[in-house]
Scaffold this active site. Structure first.
Site, short mmCIF file in Angstrom:
data_model
loop_
_atom_site.label_atom_id
_atom_site.label_comp_id
_atom_site.label_asym_id
_atom_site.label_seq_id
_atom_site.Cartn_x
_atom_site.Cartn_y
_atom_site.Cartn_z
N CYS A 188 -105.54 101.29 50.10
CA CYS A 188 -104.64 102.42 50.38
C CYS A 188 -103.41 101.93 51.13
O CYS A 188 -103.41 100.87 51.76
CB CYS A 188 -105.36 103.48 51.20
SG CYS A 188 -106.57 104.44 50.26
N HIS A 223 -101.35 107.40 53.20
CA HIS A 223 -101.86 108.29 54.24
C HIS A 223 -101.48 107.77 55.63
O HIS A 223 -101.01 106.64 55.79
CB HIS A 223 -103.37 108.44 54.13
CG HIS A 223 -104.14 107.16 54.32
ND1 HIS A 223 -104.41 106.60 55.55
CD2 HIS A 223 -104.73 106.33 53.40
CE1 HIS A 223 -105.11 105.50 55.41
NE2 HIS A 223 -105.33 105.30 54.11
#
Length: 258
Positions: free
Chosen positions: A234, A218
């Site tokens: 992440c 992301h």
């Protein structure tokens, strides 16, 4: 007869006195002379025009003997304008574009997007993430790859494995997992249960979800963290880089984390 004569004389005398008083009333009086010491200050005040004002000029409108005087225009003083500082939300939103433009100066140039030679084992269309070097490769045909700098899991949150892109989202909402909320609460930081997507959202402009895991590739509103191990697992990218990757990668693409 003796009593009538005194009365007539009195009447005549009264008439003569009345005529004398009338003549005295209408007699022209001599002019009043005022000492120059007293009159001079008043004459000077009458002759002096007010400071800062012009004499009003008569405006004639064609009718004989009629004058309409125009009042002087009022003096309008504009108040000094006071700059109102923007609200914190406006400051944050306004700062994002410049932060994005300046991101290249905040990180090592090797973490900026570039095309490099690739002779690895994975075929074109595969995303390969090297967590030791904080680099992401999108393998292309012809022995080359598109390389980006990324932020990866901090100590204790490293992981490796192979997954597929199962979902893609633009300006995704953020729902931090319960474990993260509890962990951050112990540090004195309260996380929201849900945050709408937008420039202030930690997931940034785009997100690629990896299988059934809680991990994503992301964007970020903190581009200076690119090239470092800072996340909870992440893979984060600059917003402009994740947008570029998002447009190049289809659903079902293979992702290999090493």
């Amino acid at each position: 007869m003796r009593h009538v004569l005194p009365v007539a004389v009195a009447a005549i005398l009264a008439s003569i006195a009345s005529q004398g008083m009338a003549q005295e009333r209408y007699r022209e009086l001599p002019p009043v002379v005022v000492s120059p010491d007293l009159s001079a200050p008043w004459v000077m005040q009458l002759q002096r025009s007010p400071v800062g004002h012009q004499r009003r000029q008569p405006v004639r409108h064609g009718l004989p003997g009629v004058e309409v005087r125009v009042a002087p225009q009022p003096i309008v003083r504009e108040r000094a304008r006071v700059a109102i500082p923007p609200s914190p939300d406006q400051m944050q939103t306004a700062a994002l574009p410049s932060a994005t433009r300046d991101a290249g100066a905040q990180i090592d140039p090797k973490f900026l997007p570039q095309t490099v030679a690739y002779d690895g084992l994975h075929g074109p269309g595969t995303i390969v993430i090297d967590t030791t070097q904080n680099l992401l490769y999108l393998v292309e045909a012809g022995g080359q790859a598109r390389r980006y700098g990324v932020g990866t899991g901090k100590p204790g949150f490293e992981w490796a494995g192979s997954h597929k892109v199962t979902r893609k989202a633009e300006w995704p909402d953020w729902r931090p997992p319960a474990e993260m909320i509890a962990r951050e609460k112990k540090k004195g930081r309260i996380l929201p249960a849900h945050m709408k997507g937008g420039p202030a959202n930690p997931l940034g402009a785009r997100a690629l979800y990896l299988g059934s895991t809680l991990y994503r590739i992301h964007g970020t509103n903190q581009p200076s963290t690119i090239g470092r191990a800072v996340s909870s697992g992440c893979i984060r990218m600059r917003n402009e880089d994740v947008i570029d990757l998002y447009d190049r990668v289809p659903l079902g693409a293979k992702v290999v984390v090493i």
